[in-house]
Design a protein around this motif. Structure first.
Motif, short mmCIF file in Angstrom:
data_model
loop_
_atom_site.label_atom_id
_atom_site.label_comp_id
_atom_site.label_asym_id
_atom_site.label_seq_id
_atom_site.Cartn_x
_atom_site.Cartn_y
_atom_site.Cartn_z
N ASP B 215 -10.41 -43.41 10.65
CA ASP B 215 -11.60 -43.46 9.78
C ASP B 215 -11.61 -42.34 8.75
O ASP B 215 -12.59 -42.15 8.03
N GLY B 216 -10.52 -41.57 8.67
CA GLY B 216 -10.42 -40.53 7.65
C GLY B 216 -10.90 -39.17 8.11
O GLY B 216 -10.78 -38.18 7.38
N THR B 217 -11.43 -39.06 9.31
CA THR B 217 -11.93 -37.76 9.80
C THR B 217 -10.81 -37.00 10.51
O THR B 217 -9.74 -37.54 10.79
N GLY B 218 -11.11 -35.73 10.82
CA GLY B 218 -10.25 -34.94 11.70
C GLY B 218 -8.94 -34.50 11.09
O GLY B 218 -7.94 -34.35 11.80
N LYS B 219 -8.92 -34.21 9.78
CA LYS B 219 -7.67 -33.80 9.13
C LYS B 219 -7.10 -32.53 9.76
O LYS B 219 -7.82 -31.53 9.92
N GLU B 220 -5.84 -32.57 10.13
CA GLU B 220 -5.18 -31.36 10.65
C GLU B 220 -3.71 -31.37 10.26
O GLU B 220 -3.08 -32.43 10.15
N ASP B 221 -3.16 -30.17 10.09
CA ASP B 221 -1.77 -30.05 9.68
C ASP B 221 -0.82 -30.42 10.81
O ASP B 221 -1.09 -30.12 11.98
N VAL B 222 0.30 -31.03 10.44
CA VAL B 222 1.32 -31.42 11.42
C VAL B 222 2.62 -30.64 11.19
O VAL B 222 3.25 -30.17 12.14
N ALA B 223 3.02 -30.53 9.91
CA ALA B 223 4.28 -29.84 9.59
C ALA B 223 4.10 -29.11 8.27
O ALA B 223 3.56 -29.66 7.31
N LEU B 224 4.58 -27.87 8.21
CA LEU B 224 4.45 -27.04 7.01
C LEU B 224 5.84 -26.81 6.40
O LEU B 224 6.85 -26.99 7.07
N GLY B 225 5.84 -26.36 5.14
CA GLY B 225 7.13 -26.07 4.49
C GLY B 225 7.94 -27.32 4.25
O GLY B 225 9.17 -27.32 4.34
N VAL B 226 7.26 -28.42 3.94
CA VAL B 226 7.91 -29.71 3.71
C VAL B 226 7.86 -29.98 2.20
O VAL B 226 6.78 -30.17 1.65
N ARG B 227 8.99 -30.00 1.53
CA ARG B 227 8.98 -30.10 0.07
C ARG B 227 8.49 -31.46 -0.41
O ARG B 227 7.57 -31.57 -1.20
N ASN B 228 9.15 -32.53 0.05
CA ASN B 228 8.77 -33.86 -0.42
C ASN B 228 9.36 -34.90 0.53
O ASN B 228 10.50 -35.32 0.38
N THR B 229 8.55 -35.31 1.51
CA THR B 229 9.03 -36.36 2.41
C THR B 229 8.48 -37.70 1.97
O THR B 229 7.30 -37.83 1.64
N VAL B 230 9.34 -38.69 1.92
CA VAL B 230 8.95 -40.04 1.53
C VAL B 230 9.41 -41.02 2.62
O VAL B 230 9.71 -42.18 2.37
N GLY B 231 9.51 -40.50 3.85
CA GLY B 231 9.91 -41.37 4.95
C GLY B 231 9.84 -40.65 6.28
O GLY B 231 10.28 -39.51 6.38
N PHE B 232 9.22 -41.28 7.27
CA PHE B 232 9.22 -40.71 8.62
C PHE B 232 8.94 -41.81 9.64
O PHE B 232 8.58 -42.94 9.30
N ASP B 233 9.15 -41.46 10.91
CA ASP B 233 8.92 -42.41 12.00
C ASP B 233 8.81 -41.59 13.29
O ASP B 233 9.11 -40.40 13.30
N PHE B 234 8.40 -42.26 14.36
CA PHE B 234 8.16 -41.57 15.63
C PHE B 234 9.18 -42.04 16.67
O PHE B 234 9.42 -43.25 16.80
N HIS B 235 9.76 -41.09 17.38
CA HIS B 235 10.78 -41.44 18.37
C HIS B 235 10.16 -42.37 19.41
O HIS B 235 9.09 -42.07 19.97
N PRO B 236 10.81 -43.50 19.69
CA PRO B 236 10.21 -44.50 20.58
C PRO B 236 9.98 -43.98 22.00
O PRO B 236 9.13 -44.51 22.71
N VAL B 237 10.71 -42.95 22.41
CA VAL B 237 10.56 -42.43 23.78
C VAL B 237 9.74 -41.15 23.79
O VAL B 237 8.74 -41.05 24.51
N THR B 238 10.13 -40.18 22.99
CA THR B 238 9.45 -38.88 23.03
C THR B 238 8.17 -38.86 22.20
O THR B 238 7.31 -38.00 22.41
N GLY B 239 8.06 -39.76 21.24
CA GLY B 239 6.91 -39.75 20.34
C GLY B 239 6.99 -38.68 19.26
O GLY B 239 6.09 -38.56 18.43
N ASN B 240 8.07 -37.90 19.26
CA ASN B 240 8.23 -36.85 18.23
C ASN B 240 8.28 -37.47 16.83
O ASN B 240 8.91 -38.51 16.63
N LEU B 241 7.65 -36.78 15.89
CA LEU B 241 7.74 -37.18 14.48
C LEU B 241 9.06 -36.69 13.90
O LEU B 241 9.40 -35.52 14.02
N TRP B 242 9.81 -37.60 13.31
CA TRP B 242 11.02 -37.27 12.57
C TRP B 242 10.77 -37.62 11.10
O TRP B 242 10.17 -38.66 10.83
#
Lengths: 195, 403
Positions: B215-242
């Motif tokens: 709903d757009g609430t609860g903004k929080e940082d996930v990763a810093l020092g990221v120049r320009n990402t235009v693609g990501f996904d979550f590991h199907p087992v660990t759930g880690n963001l890549w």
């Protein structure tokens, strides 16, 4: 330089047009219509405000044809001419433009004061960053060197007024600070440009 | 600033504070500096580098029979899934099998939907609407400024509803402002904000990935020092963001190397920009007094200026076992480099989550050092095949195995 894929597509389109005598006529007739106004290696452009096409990059020509077809760039004769043309025809016309023999350099002598004012403006506003140091253009960026002076003046005014936008509106932004006299000096410089 | 930035060109530098700070000259000098397109700041004045610039796409989508011939490993097959979609970029699949396609620069701000072999235009004249996501019947569209939601979209493809604005607390500047968005396993929407320049030290609103509730609430940082990402996904087992990250321009033909990164501690990790690039070199301007040891190193590097964009873990069952949970990455290919290359690569992971190797998978996008096509996003379909968008040709390819 246009991509090989599109260049190849244009070649195929052109080959299809020239495949039989009957189907050769439409593109030939169209090209003759283009040349009647814009000129070619045998004749000059019909009026000072009509751009010469020789030396324009293929992708720039293609973008302009698409803009004319979609009405983003407005010029009644051009809009009418290309409105119903298909993609393959526009690709073939752009290829024709890119392959036109180089136009002879501008014959007239520049006014030294205006030439210098135009050169200063071109440097201050960093025109060569996109148009290259020799103003020959590249890809989607037009050649300016040796272009018709009256056309350049009009084009600069059109960009400044937002009547032409281009792909990224860079021209609209760059020209905001230059007054009309400055635009004319810039056109004078580019039309007479000598490396 | 935002209004001005929106008005000016995509490749024209907006008035960013770093430039004013970097200039020691007069106000007039600063005015001139603003006229350098943002991508050209730092370009060499002479030599082959002086002619490098972003590679424009043709304004006409390539006809299906004139698309490049692509290659895949033995046993795989590649075919044209769709053509004639100018500037095809982001890909998402709806519950009913609709494939949604976003556009960026030349596509007229459109979003397309491919349903039963028919391409429908469901939105137009949006502001650089690169980022799309589908969830619970709704299509989310992210512009540099806001995130929109089109409810019950698949049952209303012919008459899409007015979008609801979910979130609009973003800078809205053009350089690196366009988005890639995706819901994570935590049901939060992950959103990047790229740096508004080639290389600069900006305030805390830039160069990061954050997440929000649906709903757009609860903004929080996930990763810093990221120049320009235009693609990501979550590991199907660990759930880690890549995520893939595009590194700075104009350092050299062969450096820095673009990155594939893994987030293991959301909100706490800094990935180096603008101080350290590729995990191995400090920046010649901003890196003095810094150490790459203080930042998270990439899980893998993806080649100089390779422009890695969309990426997905392979979660289907149709490809051979070795591809299970491997990562497919669309390498759009460099503009900031004389020697061009582009492909869809695949990254195989070790059991401990490190990267075993990265190798080309779908090739044939370059010939004679010119682009024949440029992959922008990849997507695993419910049937286990994989779609690849090509924004240079306005086409989508389908890769399948066997059969």
């Amino acid at each position: 330089m246009l991509s090989k894929a599109v260049a190849a597509a244009a070649t195929i389109a052109a080959a299809a047009f020239f495949g039989t005598a009957a189907s050769a006529e439409p593109l030939d007739a169209l090209i003759e219509q283009c040349a009647q106004c814009h000129g070619d290696d045998r004749r000059p452009a019909v009026s000072p405000e009509t751009p010469t096409l020789a030396g324009q990059p293929e992708l720039y020509a293609l973008y302009q044809l698409v803009y004319f077809r979609q009405g983003q760039r407005k010029q009644a004769a051009m809009n009418d001419l290309v409105r119903d043309l298909g993609d393959d025809t526009l690709l073939a016309l752009a290829k024709w433009v890119a392959e036109l023999p180089e136009a002879p350099p501008h014959q007239g002598e520049p006014d030294p004061a205006r030439y210098k004012r135009g050169a200063d403006l071109a440097r201050q506003h960093r025109c060569p960053i996109c148009h290259n140091a020799d103003f020959a253009g590249r890809e989607h960026i037009p050649r300016l060197a040796g272009q018709q002076e009256a056309y350049l003046s009009k084009a600069l005014q059109d960009y400044k007024a937002g009547n032409r936008i281009g792909i990224q509106a860079a021209m609209v932004e760059v020209l905001t600070e230059i007054d009309d006299a400055g635009l004319d000096d810039l056109a004078h410089y580019l039309a007479h440009f000598r490396p | 600033m935002i209004a001005k930035t929106v008005r000016i060109g995509l490749y024209t530098l907006p008035v960013v504070s770093f430039l004013a700070a970097a200039m020691c000259g007069t106000a007039a000098a600063q005015d001139k500096e603003e006229e350098v397109p943002f991508w050209a700041v730092g370009r060499p004045a002479e030599g082959p580098g002086a002619k490098l610039a972003p590679v424009p796409s043709p304004p006409i989508a390539t006809a299906a029979d004139k698309l490049p011939t692509l290659s895949v490993p033995d046993g795989f097959k590649v075919e044209v899934f769709a053509s004639g979609i100018l500037d095809a970029r982001g890909l998402r699949e709806g519950d009913e099998g609709t494939v949604f396609v976003s556009t960026l620069f030349t596509g007229g701000g459109k979003i397309h939907a491919i349903s039963n072999g028919e391409v429908k235009e469901i939105a137009t004249e949006l502001f650089l609407p690169n980022g799309i996501e589908y969830r619970d019947g709704a299509l989310y569209v992210a512009t540099p400024k806001e995130i929109l939601r089109y409810d019950n979209i698949e049952t209303n493809l012919d008459k899409p509803p007015e979008p609801v604005t979910v979130f609009d607390d973003m800078p809205g500047v053009i350089p690196h402002g366009w988005k890639f968005i995706m819901f994570g396993p935590d049901d939060k929407l992950y959103v990047p904000v790229g740096t508004p320049c080639n290389i600069c030290q900006e305030d805390a609103d830039y160069a990061k990935i954050f997440r929000i509730n649906a709903d757009g609430t609860g903004k929080e940082d996930v990763a810093l020092g990221v120049r320009n990402t235009v693609g990501f996904d979550f590991h199907p087992v660990t759930g880690n963001l890549w995520f893939t990250d595009n590194q700075r321009d104009w350092l050299s033909e062969d450096m820095p190397l673009d990155e594939l990164n893994r987030v293991t501690d959301p909100g706490k990790q800094h990935f180096g920009y603008p101080y350290c690039h590729s995990g191995i070199m400090t920046d010649p301007q901003f890196g003095w007094g810094k150490s790459c040891d203080d930042y998270v190193s990439p899980a893998a590097t993806l080649g100089p200026h390779s422009a890695p964009l969309g990426m997905r873990f392979y979660t289907g069952d149709a490809f051979p076992e070795q591809y299970k949970n491997a990562i497919f990455i669309a390498r759009h290919g460099p503009w900031n480099r004389h020697q061009k290359y582009a492909d869809v690569s695949v990254a195989f992971l070790n059991d401990d989550g490190t990267v075993k190797k990265v190798e080309p998978f779908l090739t044939g996008f370059v010939a004679d050092n010119k682009y024949l096509g440029r992959p922008a996003d990849v997507m695993v379909m419910k049937d286990g095949s994989m779609l690849v968008s090509d924004d240079f040709n306005g086409a989508i390819y389908r890769v399948s195995y066997g059969g």
